[in-house]
Design a protein around this motif. Structure first.
Motif, short mmCIF file in Angstrom:
data_model
loop_
_atom_site.label_atom_id
_atom_site.label_comp_id
_atom_site.label_asym_id
_atom_site.label_seq_id
_atom_site.Cartn_x
_atom_site.Cartn_y
_atom_site.Cartn_z
N SER A 121 45.32 31.08 40.79
CA SER A 121 44.74 32.41 40.59
C SER A 121 44.04 32.49 39.23
N PHE A 125 40.00 33.06 38.45
CA PHE A 125 39.55 34.18 37.63
C PHE A 125 38.72 33.70 36.44
N ARG A 153 40.95 40.20 40.60
CA ARG A 153 41.93 39.15 40.87
C ARG A 153 42.40 39.19 42.32
#
Length: 372
Positions: A121, A125, A153
């Motif tokens: 993640s 990002f 996100r």
């Protein structure tokens, strides 16, 4: 502000009256998850309806109206954007369809054991964040795009989970041969054209100006050129004499440009110069007289495959993801139990009138009459 306050004040009593009437319209619903969503007026002044409760179920799992309303608010800019009723209903249906699809995909991801780790993640990002050159640009995007880091996100995690799901199901498969073929067929897109980085000093004179004005402008340009030939600094003289407001304070710097971006005479002169060279005579264009100096050149360059390989791969993957997602969603819908618990008021489009065919005998009789 005074006008806005007057409008708000004037509409206040009307709003109270409308809300009082709406209170009488609230009806009882079935208890538990099986009850249909209530529809209430959120903005009595505009008559805009909002939905509360469970709006749909996918394989028994409820979809709450909160997310639905948030998405609709983005489309309507919180009710500030005026949208025809029928079109608004279709936009709402589109939002509901997307939420149902997301739920279907989420359930399949859970079934297949798909997860997105914190490291994955964070990496996605950071890649997304790198698109913005400065922190200020990123903050402006959040502000004017009316979004948050958390929402970004969430979207990135959702996209990553979808990719992992499609890969596991064998629906994403891009070969190196496909990537090379796309490179070869789209070679023009990966070709950087010839460019020059130039500076100029403009002495402005209208194209149809009297001869004496033209001669005066040319003499001024020639005098500046003489100073440059004696070693004067080009940028300093540009700041002092140039009539081009767009480049004057930058010392006449035009940056890089390619062909067909400047007037023909200017372009011809600029592209004829080597790096470090300056025009021997002022160049006349519709804007006046230019003294041009080329700082550097970039010859036409075809980007090698290795340089654009990842870019092409991502492009092909995005197309494949779009197609594979659509096909997967259609399959999941066939096998799922989907309950829509809200009426969005979509009207079927009017059907064109069809003229009934005349009986054969009648048509034949009329034709006989015409012959007579």
């Amino acid at each position: 502000m005074a006008l806005l306050w007057a409008v708000l004040q004037g509409g206040y009593m009307r709003k109270i009256a409308c809300i009082s009437m709406l209170a009488l319209m609230v009806f009882a619903c079935k208890k538990g998850e099986e009850k249909k969503a209530q529809q209430v007026v959120a903005d009595a002044q505009k008559g805009e309806e909002k939905i509360t409760g469970t709006i749909a179920k996918v394989n028994g799992k409820p979809i709450d109206a909160t997310l639905f309303n948030q998405e609709v608010d983005k489309l309507t800019q919180g009710g500030q954007r005026t949208i025809p009723e029928e079109r608004l209903s279709r936009l709402k249906q589109s939002v509901l369809d997307r939420l149902i699809e997301d739920e279907l995909l989420g359930q399949e991801e859970e079934k297949q054991g798909i997860t997105v780790t914190k490291e994955e993640s964070d990496k996605e990002f950071e890649k997304y964040r790198a698109r913005f050159k400065t922190e200020e640009q990123f903050q402006n995007y959040l502000k004017y795009g009316k979004t948050t880091v958390e929402e970004i996100r969430k979207r990135l995690d959702s996209a990553l989970a979808l990719n992992k799901l499609l890969e596991k199901l064998g629906k994403l498969n891009i070969s190196e041969e496909e990537v090379k073929k796309a490179y070869e067929s789209g070679i023009k897109a990966y070709t950087e054209p010839e460019q020059v980085h130039a500076m100029h000093i403009l002495i402005k004179v209208a194209e149809n100006a009297p001869q004496n004005e033209v001669e005066a402008a040319k003499k001024k340009a020639m005098d500046i050129l003489a100073k440059l030939k004696k070693g004067a600094d080009f940028q300093e003289l540009a700041k002092q004499y140039s009539d081009d407001p767009g480049t004057k304070e930058k010392g006449g710097d035009l940056g890089f440009f390619r062909r067909n971006m400047m007037t023909p005479k200017f372009e011809e002169a600029a592209f004829a110069l080597k790096a470090g060279e300056m025009t021997k005579e002022p160049v006349r264009t519709p804007y006046g007289f230019h003294i041009i100096k080329v700082v550097e050149r970039k010859e036409e360059r075809v980007k090698p495959f290795e340089e654009v390989r990842d870019q092409i791969y991502e492009s092909l993957k995005n197309r494949q993801v779009f197609k594979a997602r659509r096909e997967l969603v259609e399959q999941l819908k066939k096998d799922a139990k989907i309950e829509i618990l809200v009426d969005l008021g979509i009207k079927a489009p009017p059907q064109p009138e069809t003229k009934k065919p005349e009986p054969a005998g009648q048509a034949g009789a009329e034709q006989e009459k015409e012959k007579k």
